[in-house]
Design a protein around this motif. Structure first.
Motif, PDB file in Angstrom:
ATOM      1  N   ASN A   5      28.411  60.598  51.931  1.00 24.83           N
ATOM      2  CA  ASN A   5      28.381  59.977  53.411  1.00 24.83           C
ATOM      3  C   ASN A   5      29.471  58.926  53.410  1.00 24.83           C
ATOM      4  OD1 ASN A   5      27.416  57.661  52.722  1.00 24.83           O
ATOM      5  ND2 ASN A   5      25.537  57.893  54.050  1.00 24.83           N
ATOM      6  N   ILE A 101      25.637  50.239  58.451  1.00 24.23           N
ATOM      7  CA  ILE A 101      24.179  50.024  57.940  1.00 24.23           C
ATOM      8  C   ILE A 101      23.412  49.073  58.619  1.00 24.23           C
ATOM      9  CG2 ILE A 101      22.939  48.945  55.638  1.00 24.23           C
ATOM     10  CD1 ILE A 101      26.133  49.097  54.586  1.00 24.23           C
ATOM     11  N   ASP A 127      24.650  55.068  58.828  1.00 21.29           N
ATOM     12  CA  ASP A 127      24.900  55.678  57.432  1.00 21.29           C
ATOM     13  C   ASP A 127      23.992  55.212  56.188  1.00 21.29           C
ATOM     14  OD1 ASP A 127      27.484  56.960  58.243  1.00 21.29           O
ATOM     15  OD2 ASP A 127      27.782  54.851  58.539  1.00 21.29           O
ATOM     16  N   GLY A 128      23.319  54.031  56.476  1.00 21.52           N
ATOM     17  CA  GLY A 128      22.430  53.620  55.696  1.00 21.52           C
ATOM     18  C   GLY A 128      21.473  52.691  56.360  1.00 21.52           C
ATOM     19  N   ASN A 143      12.442  55.456  52.340  1.00 21.40           N
ATOM     20  CA  ASN A 143      13.422  56.048  51.561  1.00 21.40           C
ATOM     21  C   ASN A 143      13.637  57.360  51.562  1.00 21.40           C
ATOM     22  OD1 ASN A 143      14.235  53.553  50.419  1.00 21.40           O
ATOM     23  ND2 ASN A 143      14.414  54.485  48.394  1.00 21.40           N
ATOM     24  N   SER A 147      16.660  59.547  52.810  1.00 15.68           N
ATOM     25  CA  SER A 147      17.221  60.443  51.928  1.00 15.68           C
ATOM     26  C   SER A 147      17.620  61.797  52.316  1.00 15.68           C
ATOM     27  CB  SER A 147      16.724  60.476  50.474  1.00 15.68           C
ATOM     28  OG  SER A 147      16.940  59.126  49.981  1.00 15.68           O
ATOM     29  N   LEU A 151      21.175  59.848  54.553  1.00 15.53           N
ATOM     30  CA  LEU A 151      21.675  58.244  54.718  1.00 15.53           C
ATOM     31  C   LEU A 151      21.122  57.685  53.351  1.00 15.53           C
ATOM     32  CD1 LEU A 151      19.649  57.883  58.233  1.00 15.53           C
ATOM     33  CD2 LEU A 151      22.073  58.700  57.682  1.00 15.53           C
ATOM     34  N   ARG A 152      21.768  56.492  53.205  1.00 10.70           N
ATOM     35  CA  ARG A 152      21.561  55.867  51.953  1.00 10.70           C
ATOM     36  C   ARG A 152      20.465  54.760  52.049  1.00 10.70           C
ATOM     37  NH1 ARG A 152      23.032  59.886  50.648  1.00 10.70           N
ATOM     38  NH2 ARG A 152      25.261  60.346  50.182  1.00 10.70           N
ATOM     39  N   ASN A 153      19.895  54.245  50.995  1.00 11.73           N
ATOM     40  CA  ASN A 153      19.121  53.164  50.988  1.00 11.73           C
ATOM     41  C   ASN A 153      19.781  52.217  50.103  1.00 11.73           C
ATOM     42  OD1 ASN A 153      16.444  54.407  52.165  1.00 11.73           O
ATOM     43  ND2 ASN A 153      17.111  55.966  50.770  1.00 11.73           N
ATOM     44  N   ILE A 154      19.966  50.881  50.835  1.00 12.66           N
ATOM     45  CA  ILE A 154      20.648  49.666  49.950  1.00 12.66           C
ATOM     46  C   ILE A 154      19.562  48.933  50.113  1.00 12.66           C
ATOM     47  CG2 ILE A 154      22.500  48.095  50.238  1.00 12.66           C
ATOM     48  CD1 ILE A 154      23.230  51.095  51.276  1.00 12.66           C
ATOM     49  N   SER A 174      20.843  53.849  46.684  1.00 13.37           N
ATOM     50  CA  SER A 174      21.825  54.944  47.039  1.00 13.37           C
ATOM     51  C   SER A 174      23.066  53.869  47.824  1.00 13.37           C
ATOM     52  CB  SER A 174      21.331  56.069  47.643  1.00 13.37           C
ATOM     53  OG  SER A 174      20.864  55.817  48.938  1.00 13.37           O
ATOM     54  N   GLY A 175      24.111  54.727  47.704  1.00 14.85           N
ATOM     55  CA  GLY A 175      25.406  53.906  48.510  1.00 14.85           C
ATOM     56  C   GLY A 175      25.900  52.887  47.711  1.00 14.85           C
TER      57      GLY A 175
END
Lengths: 269, 405
Positions: A5, A101, A127-128, A143, A147, A151-154, A174-175
């Motif tokens: 992404n 984000i 995106d996250g 999460n 996912s 989409l990312r999990n910061i 992720s990300g």
């Protein structure tokens, strides 16, 4: 994760170019909701690589005074999570590349419903997400939903995070990883670049994700110092303070342009 | 609800601090290390005979326990039904149940070797109880108090200062208790190396709801023994006010497995549930996440926490302890309301009929007990937790009466 992404693409490109990421934070609706999207574009023009859009909350427990006041100003304009998503959608009309984000607290998401939020975030072009008060133990459901939508999990890691937790968190993250460089709340002082370096090297034993360093970065010199061992710097409180002090939207954009430009220059020098 | 007899209440919270879907640890990663450290220390000490002996000693000799169980005969006659007994937590040192917990947490602070304690406070009772134990142990003490509350509760502010504490007015958010708690958390995460955070109620991230409950459970344990002594059986009903819920859980917890003992938690109805101006999240709120735990909250359609209202500053809080949220959902405890007017009426009645000036918080419990007793028989027994004394409230009541004190 099979698909990449915007966050992954941006870090891949930065790595190719041998540059550090500049992650910039502002509170959605701070300085007036009509100024948020222009401010986001300004951040990009001035050299930001990623945007963290703060979702205002009545009780931002992990924030220092500067960002707390940003949340309060944004709430005076009734900036809801729904409005934040609309802002991202509007931003995406002109910018299809810069990762965005959402950074905020669990309760507004719970109120909307985690699944509805995940759908709406994807649809808006987010995106996250970094949900400050959802540590690894409580983050599972959200999460998974993010996912599934690519989409990312910061997640945050701190100097006090145990190895056991680093393993668990990097397993979920992720990300990129947001490394909190010191004890305290956002905007605190006393940054120790040598300690940051040691800790980042330790964390690299657990993950290949990019490591961005935040808390306590206020100018080009501090950004450069912490990012030498990391993959990027996160800048928030100084930008939010500047927006709070600005007389109007134009002044806010000028102030942000100057700060981000200086930090970008230091990172690339 | 039908299987509530089979619930093993001692098994809650679970290892992650959950009471069913409630509780847990909803905090930034920056606080996890400090909470883990606290939890490890508490786990190692809570069943340690030496620690328990030190706690019991302080409760007996410093707090003045056991507190009496008093039969309020004229109040009983007024209600015209079940006998009303008052658990006299108002007679504790510093005048409320809050000190049970601060004495316990002070022992933890001492054990941790930290030189500084911090606390949040609304009406100032928990702040005073914390400043008191800090003075006794020679610890530095800072108390966070909403700027609005500092103005409203000046006698308690001065008491804390006399005890050597620094009172820090909190100007953020709504400038009340919830903001004081945010600010205390921020202090703690910044100064964790030398600072112990003494939370005053059964809310906050795990393990606080558990340890504050455990320290206050002395109330219910005493009531068990005193009931058997005074009337030869357990009470038919227990009544306590619920803000965060520490005095209520302290009374209720030792009785949860006794299914014949009915329990009533009384929330602050403020100007009435219909008005929206109240502090009754269990009656009129929804589950959400605030201050490190999932529980019932007062919030708006966007998930922002809203301001609450109660004549009693100690009940003026938009959340409630997660164990109460769970006990509501499984039907073990009935959560009801008493509004401002009912509480004020009960305040006056108890003062005139028994010569006991109750805290406005506790007056909510007295108000509901009067109604409850009227529908019960004279052979039955109700125990009301008289959680604090009302000297601190005379200015509030005088202002309502239009009198300048």
């Amino acid at each position: 994760m099979t698909q990449d992404n915007r966050i992954d693409r941006r870090f891949a490109r930065l790595r190719e170019e041998g540059r550090k990421a500049l992650v910039t934070y502002l509170v959605a609706g701070d300085g007036g909701p009509e100024n948020t999207v222009p401010l986001m574009h300004q951040l990009v023009t001035s050299g930001a690589d990623l945007i963290e859009l703060g979702v205002p909350f009545s009780d931002p427990m992990a924030e220092g005074p500067a960002i707390q006041r940003g949340h309060e100003r944004a709430l005076e304009h009734k900036t809801s999570l729904r409005k934040c998503l609309e802002m991202v959608r509007e931003f995406r009309r002109e910018d299809g590349q810069t990762p965005v984000i959402l950074m905020g607290y669990a309760n507004p998401i719970e109120k909307m419903g985690a699944e509805q939020f995940a759908d709406a975030a994807l649809e808006a072009g987010v995106d996250g997400a970094l949900t400050v008060d959802l540590p690894a133990e409580e983050a599972g459901q959200l999460n998974g939903l993010l996912s599934e939508r690519n989409l990312r999990n910061i997640f945050l890691l701190t100097p006090t995070t145990s190895d056991e937790r680093i393993r668990a968190i990097t397993g979920l993250a992720s990300g990129f990883i947001y490394y909190v460089s010191l004890k305290g709340v956002t905007g605190a002082g006393n940054l120790d670049p040598e300690a940051v370096r040691t800790n980042l090297e330790h964390i690299r034993g657990f993950t290949e994700l990019p490591l961005c360093v935040g808390f306590g970065i206020r100018d080009g010199a501090s950004a450069r110092a912490v990012s030498e061992a990391g993959d990027g710097a996160v800048v928030g409180s100084v930008l939010v303070s500047a927006i709070g002090e600005a007389a109007d939207g134009t002044a806010a954009r000028d102030a942000v342009a100057q700060l981000v430009g200086e930090i970008r220059g230091a990172l690339d020098a | 609800m039908s299987d509530k007899k089979s619930v093993d209440y001692s098994a809650f919270p679970d290892a992650q601090g959950h009471f069913g879907p409630f509780g847990g640890r909803f905090v930034s990663e920056t606080l996890i290390g400090a909470l883990d450290e606290l939890q490890a220390m508490y786990s190692s000490l809570k069943d340690d005979p030496e620690f328990q002996a030190a706690f019991d000693y302080d409760l007996a000799h410093y707090v003045g326990r056991p507190s009496p169980l008093y039969l309020a005969e004229r109040l009983t006659a007024e209600a015209g039904g079940a006998r009303i007994w008052l658990k006299r937590e108002d007679l504790n040192h510093t005048g409320a149940h809050k000190v049970n917990n601060t004495v316990g947490q002070a022992l933890l602070a001492k054990h941790s070797g930290k030189r500084r304690v911090i606390a949040e406070t609304g009406a100032g009772q928990h702040g005073v109880a914390t400043a008191t134990v800090a003075a006794r142990l020679g610890l530095e003490c800072a108390v966070y108090m909403g700027a609005e509350d500092v103005k409203r509760q000046s006698p308690n502010v001065y008491r804390m200062k006399l005890l050597g504490a620094e009172v820090i007015p909190v100007e953020s958010g709504s400038k009340t208790l919830k903001d004081a708690m945010n600010e205390a958390m921020r202090d703690w995460v910044t100064n964790v190396d030398d600072t112990f955070y003494i939370i005053g109620t059964v809310a906050g991230p795990h393990p606080y709801p558990q340890l504050v409950r455990d320290f206050n459970s002395v109330i219910g344990r005493e009531v068990r023994a005193q009931s058997l002594e005074e009337f030869g059986r357990l009470p038919d009903a227990l009544v306590a006010c619920v803000g965060g819920g520490s005095n209520a859980i302290g009374l209720f917890h030792p009785f949860l497995s006794d299914s014949d003992v009915k329990m009533y938690g009384v929330e602050a109805g403020g100007e009435g549930l219909a008005s929206g101006h109240h502090a009754a999240p269990l009656n009129d709120g929804v589950p959400g996440v605030l201050h490190g735990n999932r529980t019932y909250l007062m919030e708006d359609d966007d998930g922002q926490i809203i301001e609450t209202h109660s004549v009693s500053a100690g009940l003026d809080y938009p959340g409630v302890g997660p164990e109460h949220a769970w006990l509501k959902d499984i039907g073990r405890v009935d959560y009801v309301v008493a509004d401002d007017q009912e509480a004020l009426n009960a305040f006056r009645m108890l003062t005139r009929k028994e010569g006991i000036l109750p805290a406005l918080e506790s007056s909510h419990a007295v108000a509901y007990a009067l109604k409850l007793a009227a529908g019960m028989s004279p052979e039955q027994n109700i125990v009301v937790n008289l959680s604090g004394r009302g000297d601190k409230d005379i200015f509030t009541v005088a202002a309502i009466d239009g009198i300048e004190v």
